[in-house]
Design a protein around this motif. Structure first.
Motif, PDB file in Angstrom:
ATOM      1  N   GLN A 131       0.741  -1.158   0.091  1.00 32.58           N
ATOM      2  CA  GLN A 131      -0.002   0.023  -0.105  1.00 32.58           C
ATOM      3  C   GLN A 131       0.886   1.062   0.070  1.00 32.58           C
ATOM      4  O   GLN A 131       0.373   2.318  -0.703  1.00 32.58           O
TER       5      GLN A 131
ATOM      6  N   ARG B 162       3.900   1.465  -0.966  1.00 31.17           N
ATOM      7  CA  ARG B 162       4.754   1.538  -2.386  1.00 31.17           C
ATOM      8  C   ARG B 162       3.644   1.844  -3.456  1.00 31.17           C
ATOM      9  O   ARG B 162       4.108   2.960  -4.604  1.00 31.17           O
ATOM     10  N   LYS B 163       2.657   1.744  -3.306  1.00 29.09           N
ATOM     11  CA  LYS B 163       1.468   2.127  -4.476  1.00 29.09           C
ATOM     12  C   LYS B 163       1.131   3.704  -4.086  1.00 29.09           C
ATOM     13  O   LYS B 163       0.968   4.419  -5.279  1.00 29.09           O
ATOM     14  N   ARG B 164       1.158   4.103  -2.992  1.00 31.56           N
ATOM     15  CA  ARG B 164       1.072   5.541  -2.532  1.00 31.56           C
ATOM     16  C   ARG B 164       2.196   6.372  -2.913  1.00 31.56           C
ATOM     17  O   ARG B 164       2.075   7.683  -3.408  1.00 31.56           O
TER      18      ARG B 164
ATOM     19  N   HIS C 176       5.348   5.135  -3.851  1.00 34.17           N
ATOM     20  CA  HIS C 176       6.563   4.538  -4.779  1.00 34.17           C
ATOM     21  C   HIS C 176       7.797   3.961  -4.050  1.00 34.17           C
ATOM     22  O   HIS C 176       8.541   3.184  -4.584  1.00 34.17           O
TER      23      HIS C 176
END
Length: 289
Positions: free
Chosen positions: A156, A158-160, A162
């Motif tokens: 989550q 890394r998705k937000r 990077h």
């Protein structure tokens, strides 16, 4: 023909509230943090500065100003060390370079150091990231408490954003500050907090994952500070002066050398990828002028 009536603009309710709030404050400052009474005394978070707080350590006062709370002497010692262990007098470091350049061009030291502190609020490796690290650790601890997984938290994040704030380092995979600060925390019995345990769990996962990144000082310091009771916002404010001690030496060093010689770049060292060198006639030179 008569003009149509002007439309009645409805005032935004928030603007109306703003007007009423403004009307309460002309000519007076209302504050819960303190006041200066000229020639008499100073109130600092409900205490008299020169009598009730006069024996306070500066770090203790600084934290009291941020949080309104008192800390044990062991905690104050660890807070001091968090600053001390990241005070590097190296002009190559991004924010110290600003202070050093100010000294090299003979600007005033305080102006240069103020600028260096201002750019310390970088969004990748400065104090802006400090708040993100704290927020992330608090979020991970809550997720784990509710039965979630480390992997879920990492994905989550890394998705937000990077990347994972507090893990990885561009210059070297290790961080020379981690071992001494953790050793001190252990000697003070301040190394068993739940957020430090979360930070180390994240390190175990990330260092063995496909990203192969390890914990850096940012995550260790944030975990220790939050375990001592700071919020993410309070930790961000606490870390503001943490680079300061390394800056005056950089200014003084460059001031002692000839003006303007810091980090010179020779023209031959510049890699140029534009148009090749061209021949110009005198007529072309005059016309271009």
């Amino acid at each position: 023909m008569p003009l149509p009536p002007k439309p009645q603009l409805k005032r935004n309710k928030f603007r109306q509230q703003g007007y009423s709030e403004l009307a309460k404050h002309p000519g007076i400052l209302k504050s819960r943090v303190g006041a200066f009474y000229a020639g008499s005394h100073v109130i600092f978070r409900g205490c008299r500065l020169h009598t009730e707080l006069n024996n306070m350590d500066w770090m203790e006062l600084y934290l009291f100003g941020i949080t309104g709370r008192h800390f044990s002497q062991e905690q104050i010692k660890l807070f001091h060390a968090i600053w001390v262990y990241t005070s590097y007098p190296d002009a190559r470091i991004w924010n110290n370079r600003v202070a050093a350049l100010a000294g090299s061009v003979r600007s005033t030291p305080i102006l240069g150091i103020s600028a260096a502190l201002a750019i310390s609020e970088a969004s990748i490796y400065g104090q802006n990231i400090a708040k993100r690290i704290g927020t992330f650790l608090i979020s991970v601890e809550h997720t784990l408490e509710c039965g979630g997984s480390i992997e879920e938290c990492v994905m989550q994040e890394r998705k937000r954003h990077h990347y994972i704030a507090g893990y990885g380092r561009p210059l070297n995979s290790g961080d020379e500050r981690n071992e001494p600060i953790l050793a001190l925390a252990k000697s003070l019995s301040l190394d068993q907090g739940k957020y430090l345990k979360v930070a180390l769990l994240l390190n175990d996962y990330l260092s063995s994952s496909r990203w192969k990144i390890s914990i850096n000082y940012g995550a260790v310091a944030a975990a220790l500070a939050i375990d001592m009771g700071l919020s993410a916002e309070e930790y961000y404010l606490f870390m503001f002066p943490s680079f300061l001690a390394g800056m005056p030496p950089c200014v003084l060093d460059t001031q002692s050398k000839p003006e303007g010689i810091l980090f010179p770049v020779a023209c031959a060292d510049i890699i140029y990828a534009g148009q090749a060198k061209r021949q110009w006639s005198n007529a072309q030179r005059i016309e271009s002028d």
